[in-house]
Design a protein around this motif. Structure first.
Motif, PDB file in Angstrom:
ATOM      1  N   VAL A 224      36.238  36.171 -31.104  1.00  0.00           N
ATOM      2  CA  VAL A 224      35.317  37.220 -31.541  1.00  0.00           C
ATOM      3  C   VAL A 224      35.308  38.399 -30.565  1.00  0.00           C
ATOM      4  CG1 VAL A 224      33.839  35.566 -32.750  1.00  0.00           C
ATOM      5  CG2 VAL A 224      33.315  36.176 -30.391  1.00  0.00           C
TER       6      VAL A 224
ATOM      7  N   THR B 233      23.887  40.565 -26.808  1.00  0.00           N
ATOM      8  CA  THR B 233      24.616  40.833 -28.052  1.00  0.00           C
ATOM      9  C   THR B 233      24.189  42.184 -28.630  1.00  0.00           C
ATOM     10  OG1 THR B 233      24.785  38.484 -28.439  1.00  0.00           O
ATOM     11  CG2 THR B 233      25.110  39.878 -30.361  1.00  0.00           C
TER      12      THR B 233
ATOM     13  N   LYS C  28      21.231  33.882 -27.231  1.00  0.00           N
ATOM     14  CA  LYS C  28      21.603  33.026 -26.102  1.00  0.00           C
ATOM     15  C   LYS C  28      21.897  33.883 -24.870  1.00  0.00           C
ATOM     16  CE  LYS C  28      24.997  29.547 -24.775  1.00  0.00           C
ATOM     17  NZ  LYS C  28      26.069  28.651 -25.181  1.00  0.00           N
ATOM     18  N   THR C  29      22.687  34.936 -25.067  1.00  0.00           N
ATOM     19  CA  THR C  29      23.094  35.768 -23.935  1.00  0.00           C
ATOM     20  C   THR C  29      22.103  36.897 -23.634  1.00  0.00           C
ATOM     21  OG1 THR C  29      24.306  37.090 -25.530  1.00  0.00           O
ATOM     22  CG2 THR C  29      25.557  35.391 -24.343  1.00  0.00           C
TER      23      THR C  29
ATOM     24  N   ILE D 161      21.545  37.037 -34.323  1.00  0.00           N
ATOM     25  CA  ILE D 161      22.738  37.081 -35.180  1.00  0.00           C
ATOM     26  C   ILE D 161      23.583  35.841 -34.905  1.00  0.00           C
ATOM     27  CG2 ILE D 161      24.263  38.404 -33.627  1.00  0.00           C
ATOM     28  CD1 ILE D 161      25.022  40.122 -36.149  1.00  0.00           C
ATOM     29  N   GLY D 162      24.467  35.495 -35.837  1.00  0.00           N
ATOM     30  CA  GLY D 162      25.316  34.316 -35.661  1.00  0.00           C
ATOM     31  C   GLY D 162      24.443  33.080 -35.539  1.00  0.00           C
ATOM     32  N   GLY D 163      24.712  32.283 -34.507  1.00  0.00           N
ATOM     33  CA  GLY D 163      23.955  31.052 -34.327  1.00  0.00           C
ATOM     34  C   GLY D 163      22.476  31.291 -34.075  1.00  0.00           C
ATOM     35  N   SER D 164      22.117  32.473 -33.637  1.00  0.00           N
ATOM     36  CA  SER D 164      20.706  32.764 -33.376  1.00  0.00           C
ATOM     37  C   SER D 164      19.993  33.270 -34.627  1.00  0.00           C
ATOM     38  CB  SER D 164      20.594  33.794 -32.238  1.00  0.00           C
ATOM     39  OG  SER D 164      21.194  33.278 -31.077  1.00  0.00           O
TER      40      SER D 164
ATOM     41  N   LYS E 150      34.954  43.129 -30.579  1.00  0.00           N
ATOM     42  CA  LYS E 150      33.804  43.695 -29.855  1.00  0.00           C
ATOM     43  C   LYS E 150      34.282  44.753 -28.854  1.00  0.00           C
ATOM     44  CE  LYS E 150      30.945  39.515 -29.789  1.00  0.00           C
ATOM     45  NZ  LYS E 150      30.333  38.493 -28.947  1.00  0.00           N
TER      46      LYS E 150
ATOM     47  N   GLN F 177      34.644  30.443 -28.507  1.00  0.00           N
ATOM     48  CA  GLN F 177      34.838  31.372 -29.627  1.00  0.00           C
ATOM     49  C   GLN F 177      35.434  32.678 -29.105  1.00  0.00           C
ATOM     50  OE1 GLN F 177      31.581  29.897 -29.239  1.00  0.00           O
ATOM     51  NE2 GLN F 177      31.258  31.343 -27.582  1.00  0.00           N
TER      52      GLN F 177
ATOM     53  N   GLY G 117      25.801  28.353 -29.388  1.00  0.00           N
ATOM     54  CA  GLY G 117      24.928  29.129 -30.273  1.00  0.00           C
ATOM     55  C   GLY G 117      24.864  28.547 -31.679  1.00  0.00           C
ATOM     56  N   ARG G 118      26.016  28.123 -32.209  1.00  0.00           N
ATOM     57  CA  ARG G 118      26.044  27.638 -33.602  1.00  0.00           C
ATOM     58  C   ARG G 118      25.503  26.227 -33.757  1.00  0.00           C
ATOM     59  NH1 ARG G 118      30.927  28.823 -31.525  1.00  0.00           N
ATOM     60  NH2 ARG G 118      32.452  27.176 -31.156  1.00  0.00           N
TER      61      ARG G 118
ATOM     62  N   THR H 108      21.801  42.385 -31.784  1.00  0.00           N
ATOM     63  CA  THR H 108      20.451  41.861 -31.559  1.00  0.00           C
ATOM     64  C   THR H 108      19.666  42.766 -30.622  1.00  0.00           C
ATOM     65  OG1 THR H 108      21.265  39.641 -31.924  1.00  0.00           O
ATOM     66  CG2 THR H 108      19.163  39.835 -30.751  1.00  0.00           C
TER      67      THR H 108
END
Ligand code: F6P
Length: 549
Positions: free
Chosen positions: A509, A209, A205-206, A151-154, A513, A506, A266-267, A212
């Protein structure tokens, strides 16, 4: 120093008033060489910035502002791996992922290039094996479907580029992207793929999330349930992450794990392991061309003098409209259907980077920061929101992108597409005066009553003077796409430097969450909730009632 303290900022404020009442049409009428002076090439990409509310003085002052705000120095700090992401104490080195030269790229004292090239080499071997059918599914059949879960950058980068380069796809492989935690997203993909011939790429990345990990676990459960073959998970799942421990406990073996580093946001991550789906789609050689194109833009950004530096010009034009003309939004309008996800991709890249309320020292920003970025491909947009662009009361600077040649030549389609591309930027710039509108109406119907003529003249006049940048390139190749993406990335960077903000964290965000985690606990029991505000309590309790009924 707040941007407003720079001498060039003050000069631009004065200069802005001098331009009141000056129309772009006039600037073009006065100077037939305006295009010559206000366009540039980066690689094969022509960038026309002549349809902007600028004169030579504006151009000079914007360049001075870039210098005074230290754009060249901060740019060098980025390329040299200094920790310019101060809140997270990280370097910002996505440019290392596409570095094609021999010189080392340092993060602190460490050359990151050996690791970057090692991951790229492993990605190449993996992609070659899948594409050639050497790496197969559990039943011995070659893979037919690749599902990127992220999701997002991924998600947005791989999806945008994979979509953009559809004409280069491997014939046997189909690509799917699952991002939303809404079960419909995963479900709709699982309905059309077969477990024995599907390769899942879990990109995060992490690797923590929520969306994901939930989608990845559900995909794994589906796979095991359909095949009864827990041992084959490692054959059908690959992972892309900086968190290799979490990847291993998910069940992905080291040879199918592709790492990256905390100095890649990520982005900005599609250039390395996160781009595995892209490499599977177009092959390693074409992926190299994508990197080559981006590297060309990086060299230009690093070497071209400020007044001729395209990302600097683009960034400064954005600052010009957002801070001096009050434009709040920026539209990205590709007349290239393969770029249908381009605006969505840059919506994240720009808004997550520059949607910031404090400066690099933590003080409230002195001026408005990041624009609202949006857009859709042409010509669809013309039949949806272009009315507002042409005749609305708000100023919306726009980017138009188009290829001279199509990958899908069918009849005269491409000429018609491009005629709209050229006509729209011209119409936005020129507009239509009341005299022109009246003449056109009378030519159509000379018997119009004076009242109707006056009403229709007002309705069919266009103020014009609406600024656009045009990007024109021969064909949407991997190389051209790499150049385009890197130019837009660096534009965002330039604006962040002018606004004195950290474009690479960022934090905004996080609040949503954290609250979602609290709400999820409240949703799990059947009791009415009382712990939120009245609206949230009311909505949650109505939701619980609806579920019961
Ligand atoms: O929540 C925002 C964000 O952190 C983005 O910056 C990032 O691209 C996305 O979530 C996905 O993060 P990850 O790759 O760690 O799953």
């Amino acid at each position: 120093m707040p941007p407003t303290d720079h001498a060039a900022w003050r000069a631009l404020t004065e200069h802005r008033h001098e331009l009141d009442g000056l129309h772009l049409r006039e600037l073009f009428d006065r100077d037939p060489k305006r295009f010559e002076r206000f366009h540039a090439f980066v690689g094969d990409v022509l960038v026309d910035f002549s349809k902007h509310r600028i004169t030579d003085t504006t151009h000079r002052l914007l360049s001075e502002l870039a210098e005074q705000a230290q754009v060249p120095a901060v740019r060098e700090a980025m390329f040299k791996g200094e920790p310019i992401n101060r809140t997270e104490e990280r370097a910002v080195l996505h440019t290392a992922l596409r570095h094609r030269g021999d010189a080392p790229v340092l993060e602190g004292k460490r050359n990151v290039m050996p690791e970057v090239r090692e991951v790229l080499a492993r990605m190449r071997a993996f992609a070659d094996d899948v594409r050639a059918g050497r790496r197969r599914g559990r039943s011995g059949d070659a893979f037919t479907d690749v599902v990127n879960v992220g999701i997002g950058g991924s998600d947005l980068g791989p999806k945008m580029v994979t979509t953009a380069l559809t004409p280069y796809h491997h014939q046997r492989l189909r690509f799917h992207f699952v991002s939303n935690v809404d079960p419909s997203d995963l479900q709709q993909v699982l309905e059309v793929v077969r477990p024995d011939t599907t390769l899942f790429l879990v990109a995060s990345k992490t690797f923590t999330t929520q969306e994901t990990m939930m989608n990845a676990r559900s995909a794994r459960a589906w796979f095991v349930e359909r095949t009864g073959d827990q041992a084959a998970v490692g054959q059908h799942f690959a992972a892309i992450s900086t968190n290799t421990e979490a990847v291993a406990s998910f069940g992905v073996p080291p040879e199918a794990t592709f790492g990256f580093w905390d100095w890649v946001g990520g982005r900005f991550s599609l250039w390395g392991a996160v781009g595995l789906s892209i490499m599977l789609a177009i092959g390693p050689e074409r992926f190299d061309e994508l990197l080559d194109g981006a590297y060309e833009a990086d060299l230009h950004f690093r070497q071209a003098p400020v007044p001729e530096n395209v990302p600097v010009i683009l960034g400064m034009l954005g600052v010009w409209y957002h801070n001096f003309w009050g434009a709040a939004t920026h539209a990205i309008l590709p007349y290239d259907h393969n770029l249908s996800r381009f605006a969505a991709y840059f919506q994240q890249a720009d808004m997550e980077s520059n949607g910031k309320h404090v400066d690099r020292s933590g003080d409230p920003v002195a001026v408005d920061t990041g624009p609202i970025v949006w857009g859709e491909p042409g010509t669809n947009g013309q039949h949806a929101f272009f009315q507002l662009l042409h005749q609305g009361t708000r100023l919306v600077p726009c980017d138009f992108l188009a290829a001279a040649r199509s990958h899908a030549p069918v009849g005269e389609h491409h000429e018609v597409l491009l005629s709209n591309f050229f006509a729209q930027t011209e119409a936005l710039m020129r507009g239509r005066t009341a005299e022109e509108a009246r003449a056109a109406l009378l030519e159509h119907d000379a018997s119009l009553s004076p009242e109707r003529l006056s009403l229709l003249t007002a309705a069919t006049s266009f103020e014009g003077n609406r600024p656009t940048t045009s990007f024109l390139y021969p064909l949407l190749t991997p190389r051209v796409l790499g150049t385009l993406i890197a130019l837009f990335e660096h534009k965002i960077f330039v604006q962040g430097v002018i606004w004195e903000i950290n474009s690479f964290d960022q934090m905004g965000v996080e609040l949503g969450k954290a609250l979602a985690a609290d709400v999820l606990r409240d949703l799990r029991d059947g009791e009415p909730v009382t712990g939120h505000d009245a609206s949230t309590n009311g909505l949650i309790n109505a939701y619980k009632r609806m579920r019961r009924e």
